[in-house]
Design an enzyme around this catalytic site. Structure first.
Site, PDB file in Angstrom:
ATOM      1  CG  HIS A  44      33.988 -26.579  -4.122  1.00  0.00           C
ATOM      2  ND1 HIS A  44      34.924 -26.564  -5.136  1.00  0.00           N
ATOM      3  CD2 HIS A  44      33.317 -27.741  -4.273  1.00  0.00           C
ATOM      4  CE1 HIS A  44      34.822 -27.662  -5.849  1.00  0.00           C
ATOM      5  NE2 HIS A  44      33.850 -28.388  -5.361  1.00  0.00           N
ATOM      6  CB  CYS A  66      22.375 -34.629   9.436  1.00  0.00           C
ATOM      7  SG  CYS A  66      23.715 -33.539   8.935  1.00  0.00           S
TER       8      CYS A  66
END
Length: 747
Positions: A363, A676
């Protein structure tokens, strides 16, 4: 425990404290301490070994061995019995040292006449500082009480070493937290920054390791533990806690109410330690156990005990997280680990982030990329070494951190930053120009985003749109599931900020290393290939439907692009797509305005999807190759594993051939295709991808300028010919040939 042993232990520590209180040089103090310990323990030898560097121990003082060996005898971590103690953090107690496995004879010390050996680590909260050794001629094992006493003394030595009591001119006795240190970690987010350390959790300083009155110290530890228990009970009583958060706090409460934990600390105090030193002694033992436990669940529970010890220390010392220190103007955050919400609270004021733990896909790494600040992870021991205000250089490109650097290093680093700044000025001049090669082939360059704070980069970077908006960040930074209205409001602001430019919203990509605190964790042996992303969405469609509803309402008649992550087969995409179409029909029936145009696409992150039936390519409105995951599965190389993640080259011709196959299949059905990931933002790799036929690349905003600059200087058809020639010549990778060709084109 016999009272006599307790009294002797306290007496030894009081004598030790008196020696330390006498003004003098560090070497004189160490010499006095070894004499004192040998005399008190009734042994012929007492020696102190300290770390000269992270891999080398040095004999710094001795009573009983040859004095000329001091500062001359050195050994590597793990070498001999002393090195074994240093590596494991566990005492070695033997009656026959020469017969012990791994024994290393050091003739310069004259230790061959001593048979018994007891070595204990000198360590402070997991930071290994050295080894304390006692030896005697008599072949005997040291008693449990004797081992305990030496451990207590070692604890005090660790605290005093931390406070600078043994500073000297020799390498192993140089002052802690003063010398230049380089940490070689892992690249989490590219970029370079110079600043001053800001510790997320400032170190607790223990200035009184020896107790004057054990009964008073026991009263203090009991009162502090009582306060700790009350604070945890108060947290558990909060109404907003969900089941999983309560489970974590229940684990905290279990440890806080553990009679064994408190009893061990009280025993340490009766041996002569202060309440604070007793807490740290138990905390160091927990850290040592952590290193030896393979089971993830047990390791997490030991982490709970570690965190609980920190809370207890802050109660005892009054040293809370808010120490009164002012954050420097150019702060670089240093932490063991940090959650996404905490990192976002610091925001863009940070110059960089250095974590002792963390992972490439954590995160914190996601937020650091969104904030476009350099991040280095796995910087081992940095929280033990760094102090608030220390000068620090963060090289996110190389995964290197320089703490308190020498001026020559700092000067070279500043030159690198200046060159990068100059390059950014050149890239800014290309902002309004297309990424068009010399033959007129135009490549669309999109940016990746995940926060509202990213959207201003659309204009400043020259991106054509947002090729990937990570919706999971809004879930990760909360302690409960966001509501549909909150998501719709956020997505509305994102579309408003994009000012008509295309934004591709990727549905919730959780699982693997992205775990929501309010969802029940799944104990999976290989989470990267487990229950994650679209698999979660299809198994628990309520969240998927809520997201789709929020996106439709946010679009309010504008074009909408939705993309599903980690699709492995045609059926998964078809099912997810049907959910979107059902919600679209439902929203219309409720009177909400339908999007002007709806695109539903998929991320190709698994090799299986590249071989999906033609029907998948016909059904998908667009496909985005997720390079990070696709590459790790293609090479079977976990990108979180430093031993293998850099082993395989993106420009490996097998991988490029695989990507060519995807390009060809998308071309057959006229399906728009993009690439991507991190490789899209690396100029050389970007040229190769564009040469293969990718006409849209999506990357972090800072990469758009460098990629555009290189594409505008080359002919992509010629680049493709270079790749084909390398393949025909039997090369494994196209990188050398491509770099050679680029040097000639841009030289």
């Amino acid at each position: 425990m016999p009272e006599r042993t307790e009294s002797e232990s306290r007496k030894l520590l009081r004598r030790l404290r008196d020696v330390l209180a006498v003004p003098g040089k560090g070497q004189d103090r160490l010499d006095s301490i070894t004499h004192l310990i040998a005399d008190s323990m009734g042994t012929e030898v007492c020696s102190i070994y300290l770390f000269r560097d992270p891999e080398t121990l040095e004999l710094c003082a001795t009573e009983g061995l040859k004095k000329e060996a001091v500062h001359q005898t050195r050994m590597k971590l793990g070498e001999g019995l002393v090195g074994r103690v240093a590596r494991s953090g566990v005492p070695v107690n033997t009656a026959d040292a020469p017969g012990e496995k791994g024994f290393r004879y050091m003739p310069e010390t004259g230790e061959e006449i001593f048979s018994s050996f007891l070595g204990v680590p000198i360590q402070r909260v997991g930071e290994k500082l050295g080894v304390l050794v006692v030896q005697s001629k008599e072949a005997r094992g040291f008693s449990e009480d004797e081992v305990y006493a030496v451990e207590v003394v070692a604890m005090v030595l660790a605290e005093m070493t931390e406070l600078g009591a043994f500073i000297g001119d020799d390498g192993a006795m140089k002052a802690l937290h003063r010398q230049p240190v380089m940490f070689r970690g892992t690249q989490g987010q590219e970029g370079a920054a110079e600043g001053r350390v800001w510790l997320h959790e400032p170190r607790v300083v223990v200035t009184n390791p020896v107790a004057d009155d054990p009964l008073t110290e026991i009263d203090r530890i009991r009162a502090a533990v009582g306060e700790l228990r009350v604070s945890i009970d108060d947290l558990l009583g909060a109404e907003e806690l969900d089941k999983d958060q309560k489970q974590v706090l229940e684990a905290y409460r279990m440890f806080a109410h553990s009679r064994g934990w408190l009893r061990r600390m009280e025993e340490d105090i009766m041996r002569g330690l202060s309440a604070e030193a007793a807490v740290e002694k138990e905390q160091s033992a927990a850290r040592t156990r952590m290193e030896q436990v393979a089971d993830a669940y047990l390791r997490e529970r030991l982490h709970d005990l570690d965190d609980l010890s920190n809370r207890l220390l802050r109660i005892l010392t009054g040293q809370g997280k808010d120490t009164g220190a002012e954050m420097p103007e150019n702060p670089v955050l240093v932490a063991r680990n940090i959650g996404p919400a905490e990192l976002l609270e610091y925001g863009r004021k940070l110059r960089g982030v250095v974590l002792q733990e963390g992972s490439v896909g954590s995160h914190a790494a996601i937020v650091a990329r969104a904030l476009a600040i350099p991040l280095v992870i796995h910087a081992d021991r940095i929280t033990a070494e760094a102090l608030n205000g220390d000068q620090i250089l963060v090289d996110g490109d190389q995964g290197i951190v320089h703490l308190r650097p020498e001026e020559t290093v700092a000067r070279a680093f500043r030159d690198k930053i200046a060159m990068q700044a100059e390059a950014q000025k050149r890239y800014a001049s290309l902002r309004g120009l297309p990424a068009e090669d010399t033959a007129g082939t135009c490549i669309r360059l999109d940016m990746n985003a995940g926060l509202m704070a990213d959207l201003p980069s659309l204009e400043s970077s020259g991106a054509a749109g947002v090729g990937l908006f990570r919706t999971e960040l809004q879930f990760l930074i909360r302690n409960k599931m966001p509501k549909r209205a909150e998501l719709a409001s956020l997505y509305t602001r994102v579309m408003d900020a994009a000012q008509g430019q295309r934004v591709v919203f990727r549905t919730l990509d959780i699982g693997s290393d992205k775990v929501l605190t309010y969802m029940k964790p799944n104990d999976e042996p290989n989470p990267a290939m487990g229950w994650r992303a679209i698999r979660v969405g299809l198994d628990k469609p309520g969240v998927l439907r809520m997201q789709v509803q929020a996106l439709i309402r946010a679009a309010a008649g504008r074009p909408l692009s939705i993309m599903f992550p980690f699709v492995a087969e045609h059926a998964e995409f078809a099912e997810a797509r049907s959910h979107v179409l059902r919600e679209l029909h439902r929203e219309r029936s409720l009177g909400h305005v339908a999007p002007e145009r709806l695109e539903i696409g998929a991320m190709c992150e698994t090799p299986s999807l590249a071989f999906a039936p033609r029907a998948f390519f016909e059904l998908a409105d667009f496909i985005s190759v997720g390079g990070n995951d696709l590459k790790q599965f293609f090479f079977a190389a976990d990108r979180e594993n430093e031993r293998v993640r850099r082993r395989y080259d993106t420009l490996n011709l097998s991988f490029l051939g695989f990507l060519e196959g995807i390009v060809a299949r998308a071309a057959e059905t006229g399906t728009p295709l993009s690439f991507c990931g991190e490789d899209a933002g690396r100029p050389v790799e970007a040229v190769a991808l564009a040469a293969l036929g990718f006409r849209t690349l999506s990357m972090r905003p800072a990469s758009i300028g460098p990629v555009k600059a290189l594409i505008r200087r080359v002919n992509l058809a010629e680049a493709k010919a270079v790749i084909d020639t390398a393949r025909a010549n039997g090369a494994e990778t196209a990188r050398p040939a491509l770099l050679d060709w680029l040097a000639r084109q841009t030289g």
